[in-house]
Design an enzyme around this catalytic site. Sequence first.
Site, short mmCIF file in Angstrom:
data_model
loop_
_atom_site.label_atom_id
_atom_site.label_comp_id
_atom_site.label_asym_id
_atom_site.label_seq_id
_atom_site.Cartn_x
_atom_site.Cartn_y
_atom_site.Cartn_z
N HIS A 144 -9.48 1.90 -0.06
CA HIS A 144 -9.16 2.53 1.29
C HIS A 144 -10.62 2.27 1.89
CE1 HIS A 144 -5.62 4.39 -0.78
NE2 HIS A 144 -5.36 4.97 0.35
N GLU A 181 -11.16 4.44 6.59
CA GLU A 181 -9.89 4.94 7.30
C GLU A 181 -10.52 6.22 7.98
OE1 GLU A 181 -7.07 6.51 4.59
OE2 GLU A 181 -5.61 6.94 6.10
N HIS A 190 1.35 5.17 -2.18
CA HIS A 190 0.92 6.41 -3.11
C HIS A 190 2.12 7.19 -3.76
CE1 HIS A 190 -3.30 6.65 -1.68
NE2 HIS A 190 -2.49 5.83 -0.47
N ASP A 209 2.08 3.04 2.87
CA ASP A 209 1.08 4.16 2.60
C ASP A 209 1.65 5.59 2.21
OD1 ASP A 209 -1.22 5.16 2.17
OD2 ASP A 209 -1.76 5.67 4.37
N HIS A 220 0.86 -1.05 0.07
CA HIS A 220 0.06 -0.07 0.13
C HIS A 220 1.00 1.26 0.03
CE1 HIS A 220 -4.09 2.03 0.84
NE2 HIS A 220 -3.00 2.92 1.24
N GLN A 244 -9.55 9.25 -5.31
CA GLN A 244 -9.36 10.00 -4.29
C GLN A 244 -10.46 11.06 -3.69
OE1 GLN A 244 -5.90 10.49 -1.91
NE2 GLN A 244 -7.66 10.96 -1.06
N TRP A 283 0.31 14.03 3.55
CA TRP A 283 -0.09 13.26 4.60
C TRP A 283 0.75 12.73 5.91
CZ3 TRP A 283 -1.39 12.32 -0.39
CH2 TRP A 283 -2.85 12.52 -0.68
FE FE2 Z 1 -3.45 5.15 1.39
#
Ligand code: FE2
Length: 432
Positions: free
Chosen positions: A210, A213, A59, A309, A57, A152, A315
Amino acid sequence: MLDLIVRAARLPEGKQPVDIAVRGDRIVEIAPRIEAAATREIDAGGHLVSPPFVDPHFHMDATLSLGLPRLNRSGTLLEGIALWGELKPMLTVEAVMERALHYCDLAVSQGLLAIRSHVDVCDDRLTATEALIEVRRRVAPYIDLQLVAFPQDGLFRSANAEANLLRALDMGVDVVGGIPHFERTMQAGTDSVRRLCEIAAERGLPVDLHCDESDDPMSRHIETLAAETTRLGLQGRVVGSHCTSMHSMDNYYASKLIPLIAEAGLHIVPNPLINITLQGRSDTYPRRRGLTRVAELRAAGVNVAFGQDCTMDPWYPLGSADMLEVAHMGIHAVPMTSREAMAWAFRSVTLGGAAAMGLPDPSLRVGGPASLVVLQARDPIEAVRMRATRLFVVRDGRVLAETAPRLARLAPARTARNAGPRRLCTDCRRLT
Ligand code: FE2
């Protein structure tokens, strides 16, 4: 003549060191002592030799963009999504590729040779999709890079998201993604799960959502994901990522939910570095950790694989492509400190990740792929404890990266009495 021999290798489950013989891209023999010549020999010196690390996982379209166009002030998931929305119109194919390829170099140096990356398709230009498809092609000789079409901003909440997702799949993106907890209503989230699973079933693709979350215990899209997986016969190829709401769920409900997840053959991918920092942000005290129910899922027979992630993006301001750091944080955040659980955490970032991605079993065995990492540690628990140096990274019989062992040279005044200059191995903490 062999192409490669790795001598004195300690396998993850092994007690005594063995030699590993490689011809071409395959392991052809594993034995206590192999009397044969090879084009190249690596002396593992009794150190741990494991399959490469896997990150199920990530991005990659956002990685290494920290500070563009500004920093996340609140540290929350929602500000991160808003910040990414500010950056998205400024993306170019070249800039996304440059950052992604830079990250892939870092990943190789860390022995991370399989990555599943979500790519945001809520951009009518599909800039990041185009860039990462090209990155996937370029890194194919050394990294298994899978791409997930990730709406997203919400499949239904964002204009053109479904059309863009289908376009991305037509372009060759590998997996169907989604974000049901970000849709406008619970019902819209439920509908998005159903639609995305149907798209995957029609196209014969895996699903990786996702899912929940959130700290909201009523965010129960994982329930729908399990039910749709069973209804459509998608068992084994569906991943629920994050699933942080499960942390806050009522225990009785969780005791009903987890067997349904197991029945559906879902893989669950928590992301400890991110979950521990993004969740619980609206709490005062006590402050929730936000990690999903790893021990209970494992006990039910669910494949749980830790993911990274984010690395230096809207993030998360840290990260280093180090799946041992991910396992280390997972052990703390769950928490789980038994010898069995810590050894499992290592398997989670190797074998578990490969299973979640639908890759072949990467275990080191005769006839298997000659892809491995020599770690400056004696066993998997020590590797996690010290975030061990990757001394050699080998893919299909070829050495991709080498790193010198960590050594600290201690001045005489700081060593044992009359011992003179000593060297401290910073991984195993032994004086030599
Ligand atoms: Fe993610």
